[in-house]
Design a protein around this motif. Structure first.
Motif, PDB file in Angstrom:
ATOM      1  N   VAL A 175       4.919 -33.860 -13.091  1.00 31.72           N
ATOM      2  CA  VAL A 175       4.834 -32.392 -13.150  1.00 31.72           C
ATOM      3  C   VAL A 175       3.795 -31.801 -12.201  1.00 31.72           C
ATOM      4  CG1 VAL A 175       5.611 -32.394 -15.544  1.00 31.72           C
ATOM      5  CG2 VAL A 175       3.160 -32.400 -15.075  1.00 31.72           C
ATOM      6  N   ALA A 176       2.797 -32.580 -11.790  1.00 29.71           N
ATOM      7  CA  ALA A 176       1.746 -32.051 -10.907  1.00 29.71           C
ATOM      8  C   ALA A 176       1.335 -33.100  -9.878  1.00 29.71           C
ATOM      9  CB  ALA A 176       0.538 -31.609 -11.733  1.00 29.71           C
ATOM     10  N   PRO A 177       2.254 -33.482  -8.952  1.00 26.21           N
ATOM     11  CA  PRO A 177       1.944 -34.532  -7.981  1.00 26.21           C
ATOM     12  C   PRO A 177       0.794 -34.185  -7.040  1.00 26.21           C
ATOM     13  CG  PRO A 177       3.994 -33.418  -7.406  1.00 26.21           C
ATOM     14  CD  PRO A 177       3.616 -32.946  -8.771  1.00 26.21           C
ATOM     15  N   GLU A 178       0.427 -32.904  -6.941  1.00 22.21           N
ATOM     16  CA  GLU A 178      -0.684 -32.524  -6.081  1.00 22.21           C
ATOM     17  C   GLU A 178      -2.022 -33.079  -6.595  1.00 22.21           C
ATOM     18  OE1 GLU A 178       0.024 -29.054  -8.951  1.00 22.21           O
ATOM     19  OE2 GLU A 178       1.232 -30.488  -7.781  1.00 22.21           O
ATOM     20  N   TRP A 179      -2.062 -33.463  -7.863  1.00 21.01           N
ATOM     21  CA  TRP A 179      -3.248 -34.091  -8.441  1.00 21.01           C
ATOM     22  C   TRP A 179      -3.109 -35.618  -8.467  1.00 21.01           C
ATOM     23  CZ3 TRP A 179      -5.256 -30.902 -13.259  1.00 21.01           C
ATOM     24  CH2 TRP A 179      -5.566 -29.610 -12.828  1.00 21.01           C
ATOM     25  N   ALA A 180      -2.394 -36.145  -7.510  1.00 20.55           N
ATOM     26  CA  ALA A 180      -2.080 -37.580  -7.495  1.00 20.55           C
ATOM     27  C   ALA A 180      -3.307 -38.489  -7.589  1.00 20.55           C
ATOM     28  CB  ALA A 180      -1.263 -37.918  -6.247  1.00 20.55           C
ATOM     29  N   PRO A 181      -4.441 -38.177  -6.917  1.00 24.85           N
ATOM     30  CA  PRO A 181      -5.599 -39.079  -7.059  1.00 24.85           C
ATOM     31  C   PRO A 181      -6.057 -39.240  -8.510  1.00 24.85           C
ATOM     32  CG  PRO A 181      -5.909 -37.623  -5.175  1.00 24.85           C
ATOM     33  CD  PRO A 181      -4.692 -37.143  -5.893  1.00 24.85           C
ATOM     34  N   LEU A 182      -6.071 -38.122  -9.260  1.00 29.73           N
ATOM     35  CA  LEU A 182      -6.478 -38.192 -10.663  1.00 29.73           C
ATOM     36  C   LEU A 182      -5.507 -39.042 -11.472  1.00 29.73           C
ATOM     37  CD1 LEU A 182      -8.103 -37.275 -13.152  1.00 29.73           C
ATOM     38  CD2 LEU A 182      -6.650 -35.238 -13.236  1.00 29.73           C
ATOM     39  N   TRP A 183      -4.201 -38.792 -11.313  1.00 27.36           N
ATOM     40  CA  TRP A 183      -3.204 -39.541 -12.072  1.00 27.36           C
ATOM     41  C   TRP A 183      -3.225 -41.020 -11.692  1.00 27.36           C
ATOM     42  CZ3 TRP A 183      -3.149 -36.082 -15.274  1.00 27.36           C
ATOM     43  CH2 TRP A 183      -2.807 -34.747 -15.019  1.00 27.36           C
ATOM     44  N   THR A 184      -3.473 -41.307 -10.421  1.00 28.20           N
ATOM     45  CA  THR A 184      -3.499 -42.700  -9.957  1.00 28.20           C
ATOM     46  C   THR A 184      -4.638 -43.467 -10.618  1.00 28.20           C
ATOM     47  OG1 THR A 184      -2.533 -42.094  -7.821  1.00 28.20           O
ATOM     48  CG2 THR A 184      -3.747 -44.171  -7.931  1.00 28.20           C
ATOM     49  N   VAL A 185      -5.830 -42.884 -10.649  1.00 28.75           N
ATOM     50  CA  VAL A 185      -6.971 -43.547 -11.278  1.00 28.75           C
ATOM     51  C   VAL A 185      -6.732 -43.703 -12.776  1.00 28.75           C
ATOM     52  CG1 VAL A 185      -9.428 -43.330 -11.840  1.00 28.75           C
ATOM     53  CG2 VAL A 185      -8.624 -42.795  -9.529  1.00 28.75           C
ATOM     54  N   ALA A 186      -6.228 -42.650 -13.410  1.00 34.35           N
ATOM     55  CA  ALA A 186      -5.969 -42.715 -14.855  1.00 34.35           C
ATOM     56  C   ALA A 186      -4.951 -43.797 -15.181  1.00 34.35           C
ATOM     57  CB  ALA A 186      -5.483 -41.352 -15.361  1.00 34.35           C
ATOM     58  N   PHE A 187      -3.881 -43.862 -14.386  1.00 36.58           N
ATOM     59  CA  PHE A 187      -2.870 -44.876 -14.649  1.00 36.58           C
ATOM     60  C   PHE A 187      -3.436 -46.278 -14.426  1.00 36.58           C
ATOM     61  CE2 PHE A 187       0.504 -47.775 -13.363  1.00 36.58           C
ATOM     62  CZ  PHE A 187       1.348 -47.671 -14.466  1.00 36.58           C
ATOM     63  N   GLY A 188      -4.235 -46.451 -13.383  1.00 35.75           N
ATOM     64  CA  GLY A 188      -4.831 -47.759 -13.123  1.00 35.75           C
ATOM     65  C   GLY A 188      -5.695 -48.224 -14.279  1.00 35.75           C
ATOM     66  N   ILE A 189      -6.518 -47.309 -14.800  1.00 36.66           N
ATOM     67  CA  ILE A 189      -7.379 -47.661 -15.937  1.00 36.66           C
ATOM     68  C   ILE A 189      -6.531 -47.966 -17.178  1.00 36.66           C
ATOM     69  CG2 ILE A 189      -9.105 -46.759 -17.543  1.00 36.66           C
ATOM     70  CD1 ILE A 189     -10.282 -45.202 -15.151  1.00 36.66           C
ATOM     71  N   GLY A 190      -5.545 -47.107 -17.464  1.00 38.14           N
ATOM     72  CA  GLY A 190      -4.718 -47.306 -18.655  1.00 38.14           C
ATOM     73  C   GLY A 190      -3.907 -48.583 -18.594  1.00 38.14           C
TER      74      GLY A 190
END
Length: 392
Positions: free
Chosen positions: A296-311
């Motif tokens: 829904v918000a790919p422009e925030w990809a760095p945040l989602w990438t780090v969150a997914f990596g941690i999760g």
């Protein structure tokens, strides 16, 4: 005399740790370094999305088939020689994969998967046997080395491709197993057996009929499937959302670094918990939220990438920890380890192929990302069961 013995022992243990860390660098980077280059590989060989997804699925199928037999190899030839053989397979696979033919691309990828499968099974066994008092700290360092090497392979793939082309960019990863071989050759003279709870070939029995064993297996398998979907397709998803190939590759590398963070922090946290239900639900939910964010918000990809990596990194570590926490003895742990790795890697192999096939049919990433969100939520629900303080 004792001081002299210790002076000889310290360098040998230090050299063993260096060898372990160098082997760890080879256990993920040869797979993760492919994804940023798929945009160049696909048109070169005229591959569809599903065929390209097979480049991630093949090593995982090799894990499922070969991993349970790593212990048999080590019992016959010794841990040290078996790990040396694994490094040789990874080296040969990388060289073959970089040749100018489609069959080399796929055959080399399968050979790499075989080598990594053996290393994945035997390296933790070596750590448990030789560093029983430092399992957590050595495992944390090994996870960090694995994540850093994978991050580097992803981050430099596109810059190297600009200079040398995708084949040579992919081939430079051979430096990792070569460095490991140069150090590990000094350990080959030893002929020692693996730890008793190293994964053995899966077979029938009480573990396979246990609901708790299936809960542990599905928790690990679903989280592994989600993780490898991201490993296979994150750069392509980000490029389709408007990011440059270099930026997408750097974020793919950031994902690898983020997966290493839980390895340094999760052990002490789990040790204080009465059960792991809250942890299992939390880490899978973080992955679900991050995948939904990419949708829904790919422009925030760095945040989602780090969150997914941690999760996802925490979920896989937790799933592996369940193998020991939910079993009563080494024999039972070995049976559950063989079962969970076999089924888990099969699910992980299906993930990239299935998401690639859905993309080919619907010409977009919305539905594949939606499916991965649903899988992450299913993993959270199963984790609520697997995390209970029970044993098989």
């Amino acid at each position: 005399m004792n001081a002299l013995a210790l002076s000889h022992r310290a360098p040998s243990r230090a050299l063993l740790i260096i060898g372990i860390l160098l082997i760890a660098t080879t256990l993920r980077a040869p797979i993760t370094g492919v994804a940023p280059l798929l945009g160049m590989i696909r048109p070169y060989f005229d591959l569809g999305t599903t065929a390209a997804g097979a480049l991630t699925a093949l090593p995982l199928l090799a894990f499922a088939v070969v991993s349970p037999f790593g212990a048999l190899l080590a019992r016959e030839y010794g841990l040290e020689r078996s790990l040396f053989f694994a490094l040789m397979l990874v080296t040969a696979g990388i060289v073959l994969r970089s040749r100018d033919a489609a069959w080399c691309l796929y055959t080399g990828t399968w050979i790499i998967g075989m080598g990594i499968a053996i290393g994945n099974v035997l390296l933790p066994s070596l750590i448990k046997r030789d560093f029983p008092e430092k399992v957590t700290s050595i495992t944390g360092l090994y996870a960090l080395a694995m994540g850093m090497a994978a991050a580097l392979a992803s981050a430099v793939a596109i810059p190297l491709e600009h200079f040398w082309g995708w084949r040579h960019s992919l081939g430079t990863i051979v430096a990792l197993p070569l460095a490991a071989l140069a150090v590990w050759v000094m350990q080959v003279g030893a002929h020692t057996k693996p730890a008793r709870d190293t994964a053995a070939p899966p077979h029938g029995g009480k573990v396979w009929s246990s609901a708790l064993a299936w809960q542990v297996t599905l928790f690990l398998g679903l989280n592994s499937a989600i993780y490898y979907v991201a490993i296979a397709w994150l750069p392509t998803i980000l490029q389709d959302a408007g990011l440059s190939a270099a930026h997408a590759g750097s974020l793919h590398g950031l994902l690898q670094l983020a997966t290493a963070i839980p390895g340094l922090l999760l052990g002490p946290i789990l040790a204080r918990m009465k059960d792991q239900r809250a942890a299992a639900i939390t880490v899978s939910s973080i992955s679900a939220a991050a995948l939904a964010g990419l949708l829904v918000a790919p422009e925030w990809a760095p945040l989602w990438t780090v969150a997914f990596g941690i999760g996802s990194g925490a979920a896989i570590i937790l799933g592996l920890a369940f193998i020991s926490l939910r079993t009563r003895n080494a024999h039972q742990a070995a049976a559950l380890s063989g079962m969970s790795q076999c089924i888990g890697y099969l699910l992980a192999a299906i993930g990239p192929l299935a998401m690639g096939a859905i993309h080919d049919q619907l010409h977009g990433w919305a539905v594949p990302l939606g499916v991965t969100v649903a899988l992450a939520l299913a993993a959270a629900a199963i984790g609520a069961l697997a995390g209970r303080r029970r044993q098989i």
